[in-house]
Design a protein around this motif. Structure first.
Motif, PDB file in Angstrom:
ATOM      1  N   THR A 178       0.724  -1.028   0.239  1.00  0.00           N
ATOM      2  CA  THR A 178       0.066   0.008  -0.183  1.00  0.00           C
ATOM      3  C   THR A 178       0.925   1.289   0.145  1.00  0.00           C
ATOM      4  OG1 THR A 178      -0.128  -0.106   2.470  1.00  0.00           O
ATOM      5  CG2 THR A 178      -1.897  -0.439   0.863  1.00  0.00           C
ATOM      6  N   THR A 179       1.117   2.228  -0.962  1.00  0.00           N
ATOM      7  CA  THR A 179       1.570   3.004  -1.513  1.00  0.00           C
ATOM      8  C   THR A 179       1.254   4.226  -0.653  1.00  0.00           C
ATOM      9  OG1 THR A 179       1.030   3.735  -3.300  1.00  0.00           O
ATOM     10  CG2 THR A 179       2.560   2.884  -4.054  1.00  0.00           C
ATOM     11  N   GLU A 180       0.377   4.825   0.060  1.00  0.00           N
ATOM     12  CA  GLU A 180      -0.068   5.717   0.704  1.00  0.00           C
ATOM     13  C   GLU A 180       1.091   5.848   2.304  1.00  0.00           C
ATOM     14  OE1 GLU A 180      -3.383   4.259  -1.482  1.00  0.00           O
ATOM     15  OE2 GLU A 180      -1.665   3.306  -0.050  1.00  0.00           O
ATOM     16  N   GLY A 181       1.537   4.372   2.558  1.00  0.00           N
ATOM     17  CA  GLY A 181       2.375   5.240   3.924  1.00  0.00           C
ATOM     18  C   GLY A 181       3.749   5.145   3.927  1.00  0.00           C
ATOM     19  N   ASN A 182       3.760   5.359   2.115  1.00  0.00           N
ATOM     20  CA  ASN A 182       5.084   5.326   1.762  1.00  0.00           C
ATOM     21  C   ASN A 182       6.055   6.782   2.664  1.00  0.00           C
ATOM     22  OD1 ASN A 182       7.523   4.813   0.839  1.00  0.00           O
ATOM     23  ND2 ASN A 182       7.671   4.556  -0.875  1.00  0.00           N
ATOM     24  N   ILE A 183       5.979   7.075   3.712  1.00  0.00           N
ATOM     25  CA  ILE A 183       6.737   8.778   4.079  1.00  0.00           C
ATOM     26  C   ILE A 183       7.621   9.137   3.798  1.00  0.00           C
ATOM     27  CG2 ILE A 183       4.727   9.347   6.068  1.00  0.00           C
ATOM     28  CD1 ILE A 183       7.184   7.807   8.089  1.00  0.00           C
ATOM     29  N   ASN A 184       8.540   9.873   3.443  1.00  0.00           N
ATOM     30  CA  ASN A 184      10.339  10.352   3.876  1.00  0.00           C
ATOM     31  C   ASN A 184      10.504  10.688   4.876  1.00  0.00           C
ATOM     32  OD1 ASN A 184      12.408  11.265   2.739  1.00  0.00           O
ATOM     33  ND2 ASN A 184      11.689  13.126   1.328  1.00  0.00           N
ATOM     34  N   SER A 185      10.704   9.499   5.833  1.00  0.00           N
ATOM     35  CA  SER A 185      11.436   9.819   6.998  1.00  0.00           C
ATOM     36  C   SER A 185      12.897  10.128   6.348  1.00  0.00           C
ATOM     37  CB  SER A 185      11.498   7.971   7.334  1.00  0.00           C
ATOM     38  OG  SER A 185      12.833   7.131   6.317  1.00  0.00           O
ATOM     39  N   ASP A 186      13.220   9.880   5.806  1.00  0.00           N
ATOM     40  CA  ASP A 186      15.128  10.918   5.774  1.00  0.00           C
ATOM     41  C   ASP A 186      14.921  12.153   6.189  1.00  0.00           C
ATOM     42  OD1 ASP A 186      16.651   8.288   5.571  1.00  0.00           O
ATOM     43  OD2 ASP A 186      17.110   8.667   3.584  1.00  0.00           O
ATOM     44  N   ARG A 187      13.908  12.522   4.841  1.00  0.00           N
ATOM     45  CA  ARG A 187      13.366  14.343   5.098  1.00  0.00           C
ATOM     46  C   ARG A 187      13.100  14.556   6.889  1.00  0.00           C
ATOM     47  NH1 ARG A 187      13.918  19.000   3.080  1.00  0.00           N
ATOM     48  NH2 ARG A 187      11.705  20.270   3.073  1.00  0.00           N
ATOM     49  N   LEU A 188      12.076  13.798   7.573  1.00  0.00           N
ATOM     50  CA  LEU A 188      11.399  14.109   8.840  1.00  0.00           C
ATOM     51  C   LEU A 188      12.660  14.043   9.588  1.00  0.00           C
ATOM     52  CD1 LEU A 188       8.608  12.099   8.373  1.00  0.00           C
ATOM     53  CD2 LEU A 188       8.358  14.648   8.522  1.00  0.00           C
ATOM     54  N   VAL A 214      -1.512  12.679   7.294  1.00  0.00           N
ATOM     55  CA  VAL A 214      -2.254  11.599   6.045  1.00  0.00           C
ATOM     56  C   VAL A 214      -1.975  10.742   6.255  1.00  0.00           C
ATOM     57  CG1 VAL A 214      -3.078  12.058   3.893  1.00  0.00           C
ATOM     58  CG2 VAL A 214      -2.814  13.814   4.830  1.00  0.00           C
ATOM     59  N   ALA A 215      -0.879   9.741   5.745  1.00  0.00           N
ATOM     60  CA  ALA A 215      -0.281   8.092   5.477  1.00  0.00           C
ATOM     61  C   ALA A 215      -1.020   8.187   6.655  1.00  0.00           C
ATOM     62  CB  ALA A 215       1.079   8.448   4.818  1.00  0.00           C
ATOM     63  N   ARG A 216      -1.098   8.690   7.507  1.00  0.00           N
ATOM     64  CA  ARG A 216      -0.460   7.241   9.259  1.00  0.00           C
ATOM     65  C   ARG A 216      -2.724   7.010   9.114  1.00  0.00           C
ATOM     66  NH1 ARG A 216      -1.871   8.246  14.457  1.00  0.00           N
ATOM     67  NH2 ARG A 216      -0.761   6.293  15.340  1.00  0.00           N
ATOM     68  N   ARG A 217      -2.904   8.447   8.801  1.00  0.00           N
ATOM     69  CA  ARG A 217      -4.301   8.297   8.647  1.00  0.00           C
ATOM     70  C   ARG A 217      -5.229   7.230   7.635  1.00  0.00           C
ATOM     71  NH1 ARG A 217      -8.889   9.593   6.143  1.00  0.00           N
ATOM     72  NH2 ARG A 217     -10.465   9.824   6.714  1.00  0.00           N
ATOM     73  N   LEU A 218      -4.400   7.116   6.450  1.00  0.00           N
ATOM     74  CA  LEU A 218      -4.549   6.355   5.118  1.00  0.00           C
ATOM     75  C   LEU A 218      -4.680   4.566   5.441  1.00  0.00           C
ATOM     76  CD1 LEU A 218      -3.945   8.334   2.099  1.00  0.00           C
ATOM     77  CD2 LEU A 218      -6.477   7.902   3.113  1.00  0.00           C
ATOM     78  N   MET A 219      -3.182   4.782   6.157  1.00  0.00           N
ATOM     79  CA  MET A 219      -2.532   3.461   6.409  1.00  0.00           C
ATOM     80  C   MET A 219      -3.471   2.630   7.529  1.00  0.00           C
ATOM     81  SD  MET A 219       0.026   1.877   5.029  1.00  0.00           S
ATOM     82  CE  MET A 219       0.372   1.434   6.279  1.00  0.00           C
ATOM     83  N   TYR A 220      -4.109   3.450   8.855  1.00  0.00           N
ATOM     84  CA  TYR A 220      -5.278   3.014   9.656  1.00  0.00           C
ATOM     85  C   TYR A 220      -6.086   2.481   8.966  1.00  0.00           C
ATOM     86  CZ  TYR A 220      -2.401   3.486  14.169  1.00  0.00           C
ATOM     87  OH  TYR A 220      -1.852   2.869  15.600  1.00  0.00           O
ATOM     88  N   TRP A 221      -7.208   2.958   8.198  1.00  0.00           N
ATOM     89  CA  TRP A 221      -8.205   2.715   7.638  1.00  0.00           C
ATOM     90  C   TRP A 221      -7.597   1.969   6.674  1.00  0.00           C
ATOM     91  CZ3 TRP A 221     -11.981   3.593  10.736  1.00  0.00           C
ATOM     92  CH2 TRP A 221     -12.625   4.689  11.332  1.00  0.00           C
ATOM     93  N   GLN A 222      -6.720   2.055   5.851  1.00  0.00           N
ATOM     94  CA  GLN A 222      -6.427   0.896   4.786  1.00  0.00           C
ATOM     95  C   GLN A 222      -6.233  -0.568   5.358  1.00  0.00           C
ATOM     96  OE1 GLN A 222      -5.634   2.953   1.086  1.00  0.00           O
ATOM     97  NE2 GLN A 222      -4.394   0.731  -0.116  1.00  0.00           N
ATOM     98  N   VAL A 223      -4.688  -0.143   6.052  1.00  0.00           N
ATOM     99  CA  VAL A 223      -4.499  -1.718   6.522  1.00  0.00           C
ATOM    100  C   VAL A 223      -4.702  -2.366   8.291  1.00  0.00           C
ATOM    101  CG1 VAL A 223      -2.189  -2.391   7.072  1.00  0.00           C
ATOM    102  CG2 VAL A 223      -3.098  -0.881   5.028  1.00  0.00           C
ATOM    103  N   TYR A 224      -4.291  -0.940   9.068  1.00  0.00           N
ATOM    104  CA  TYR A 224      -4.686  -1.876  10.688  1.00  0.00           C
ATOM    105  C   TYR A 224      -6.112  -1.771  10.781  1.00  0.00           C
ATOM    106  CZ  TYR A 224      -0.083   0.028   9.861  1.00  0.00           C
ATOM    107  OH  TYR A 224       1.823   0.293   9.307  1.00  0.00           O
ATOM    108  N   LEU A 225      -7.035  -0.617  10.049  1.00  0.00           N
ATOM    109  CA  LEU A 225      -8.301  -1.395  10.487  1.00  0.00           C
ATOM    110  C   LEU A 225      -9.268  -1.848   9.013  1.00  0.00           C
ATOM    111  CD1 LEU A 225      -8.512   1.642  12.884  1.00  0.00           C
ATOM    112  CD2 LEU A 225      -8.224  -0.360  13.602  1.00  0.00           C
ATOM    113  N   HIS A 226      -8.495  -2.448   8.772  1.00  0.00           N
ATOM    114  CA  HIS A 226      -9.378  -3.226   7.191  1.00  0.00           C
ATOM    115  C   HIS A 226      -9.904  -4.125   8.403  1.00  0.00           C
ATOM    116  CE1 HIS A 226     -10.043  -5.958   3.896  1.00  0.00           C
ATOM    117  NE2 HIS A 226      -9.257  -5.216   3.117  1.00  0.00           N
ATOM    118  N   LYS A 227     -11.642  -4.434   7.494  1.00  0.00           N
ATOM    119  CA  LYS A 227     -12.317  -4.890   7.959  1.00  0.00           C
ATOM    120  C   LYS A 227     -12.493  -6.822   7.982  1.00  0.00           C
ATOM    121  CE  LYS A 227     -15.484  -5.519   3.785  1.00  0.00           C
ATOM    122  NZ  LYS A 227     -16.722  -5.228   4.582  1.00  0.00           N
ATOM    123  N   THR A 228     -11.851  -7.143   6.964  1.00  0.00           N
ATOM    124  CA  THR A 228     -11.156  -8.354   7.039  1.00  0.00           C
ATOM    125  C   THR A 228      -9.903  -8.893   8.559  1.00  0.00           C
ATOM    126  OG1 THR A 228     -11.501  -8.438   4.942  1.00  0.00           O
ATOM    127  CG2 THR A 228     -10.416 -10.911   6.326  1.00  0.00           C
ATOM    128  N   GLY A 229      -9.187  -7.079   9.055  1.00  0.00           N
ATOM    129  CA  GLY A 229      -8.349  -8.147   9.632  1.00  0.00           C
ATOM    130  C   GLY A 229      -8.631  -8.118  11.066  1.00  0.00           C
TER     131      GLY A 229
END
Length: 409
Positions: A178-188, A214-229
């Motif tokens: 899921t590319t939504e979570g691919n943050i720029n940790s180096d820059r941060l 925004v990535a954190r919010r999207l990762m929670y809905w799309q991955v961590y809180l995915h209904k099947t999970g």
């Protein structure tokens, strides 16, 4: 016997080559308590949704150490005084921050132990390892618990922009695809600084911070809180709850020695002592998988059926709603299960249940992400951002779910 080289270079799929920074870190990694993390899934049962999500807590912990090395190096470059002892303590603390996770991560906090958070177990492990390593982890423990006077060090371990989050978002994004979570940790990390002993991030990185939230919010809905999970984790909790219930009634449930201990005994904060910790350290994902494979053939319908659902990925149907499901709807599904499988009301509740999930990407009450302007002024990221969506991220969004058996065509 030749002495072992303890300064290793490892190949990580996220960051490339990373180094083990000291002999002490190497020795801690080699300890059985830490090696157990190779057998603890980072994302629980999420691989039932995202087939690539088989990475472990071991991967994540090493990634966090790598990011901590970068952060210390950068802060020193900007004139922040960090002694060698503090640097190593920071690396030890972030290495061990998740060592208290049980099998399949969060599911165990609500099943084999009763309301004992993994952070509390992590602290117990750290205190035990401190005895093993001649009290050399004392400073790391002080930073981990927030008792060390230099607040920014604790914020590097746990805050709304810490090394933990910077690693798991990028790592989980990679392994799930899921590319939504691919943050720029180096820059941060490059834009981090310290003012008045608190962590800040320079204003040039405002867009990177926005992307991170925004990535954190999207990762929670799309991955961590995915209904099947969600339904898979809830089924696992109920499998272990049923096994404990049967064992308490004198019914045998085959399991490893370590798992049998937790099925037989009620473990709470009050009795989670050193001996319990030793037994807990022998418990990992494999114990649970092996037990469920055995329980598929158990005489108890509930335990057998729940175990088969997880092993064969034939899960309950799950629906997400903005409102709580009505009592009438729940009762309808319960009655259908009782009739179909000839179960009691108590047994039927293992197959029909409701719950809620919530997502809060950013809270303004604690450990704010503070932006450092060129004039020296410090502001909360929400005040600075021109991204209107960020204000919405400060509000908790709650959804409700209902799970029940699929109907056969």
């Amino acid at each position: 016997m030749a002495s072992q080289n303890k300064l290793k270079i490892l190949n990580d799929p996220i960051y490339g080559f990373i180094t083990i920074p000291s002999k002490q870190i190497f020795d801690i990694i080699e300890h059985p308590y830490f090696q157990r993390l190779r057998r603890i899934s980072q994302m629980g049962l999420s691989y039932l949704v995202y087939p690539g999500a088989h990475h472990t807590r071991f991967h994540h912990a090493l990634g966090c150490v790598h990011l901590m090395q970068k952060a210390v190096r950068l802060l020193r470059y900007k004139g922040v005084e960090i002694s060698n002892e503090e640097a190593e303590a920071l690396e030890v603390a972030i290495l061990l921050h998740d060592i208290g996770h049980g099998p399949f991560s969060h599911a165990m906090e609500h099943s084999i132990v009763e309301n004992v958070e993994h952070e509390e177990i992590s602290l117990l492990f750290m205190q035990q390892l401190n005895e093993v390593f001649n009290q050399s982890l004392t400073l790391a423990i002080s930073i981990f618990t927030g008792n060390y006077p230099r607040k920014f060090m604790h914020q590097l371990i746990t805050s709304q922009l810490d090394m933990d989050r910077l690693d798991y978002l990028k790592r989980d994004s990679f392994y799930t695809g899921t590319t939504e979570g691919n943050i720029n940790s180096d820059r941060l990390i490059t834009m981090l600084n310290v003012v008045n002993d608190e962590l800040v991030i320079e204003s040039k990185a405002i867009y990177s911070v926005e992307k991170f939230l925004v990535a954190r919010r999207l990762m929670y809905w799309q991955v961590y809180l995915h209904k099947t999970g969600i339904v898979a984790e809830q089924l696992l909790i109920r499998v272990l709850k049923r096994a404990k219930e049967l064992v308490s009634e004198g019914i045998e449930c085959k399991a490893s020695k370590a798992l049998q201990f937790f099925l037989t005994n009620k473990i709470t904060k009050d009795n989670f002592d050193t001996e319990v910790l030793k037994t807990f350290s022998k418990l990992d994902d494999y114990d649970i998988i092996l037990a469920m494979k055995e329980w598929i053939d158990h005489d108890d319908f509930v335990l057998s059926h729940l175990s088969r659902m997880i092993i064969n990925r034939d899960l309950l149907k799950v629906k997400l709603k903005k409102k709580k499901p009505s009592e009438e709807k729940i009762e309808k599904h319960l009655n259908a299960v009782k009739t179909t499988y000839n179960l009691s009301s108590k047994e039927a509740e293992y197959f029909v249940f409701t719950g809620e999930i919530s997502n809060l990407a950013y809270t303004r009450e604690k450990d704010n992400i503070n932006i450092l302007h060129k004039n020296g002024k410090i502001s909360d990221v929400i005040k600075v951002s021109d991204q209107l969506n960020l204000k919405a991220l400060t509000k908790t969004v709650t959804k409700y779910y209902i799970c029940y058996p699929k109907t056969k065509d």
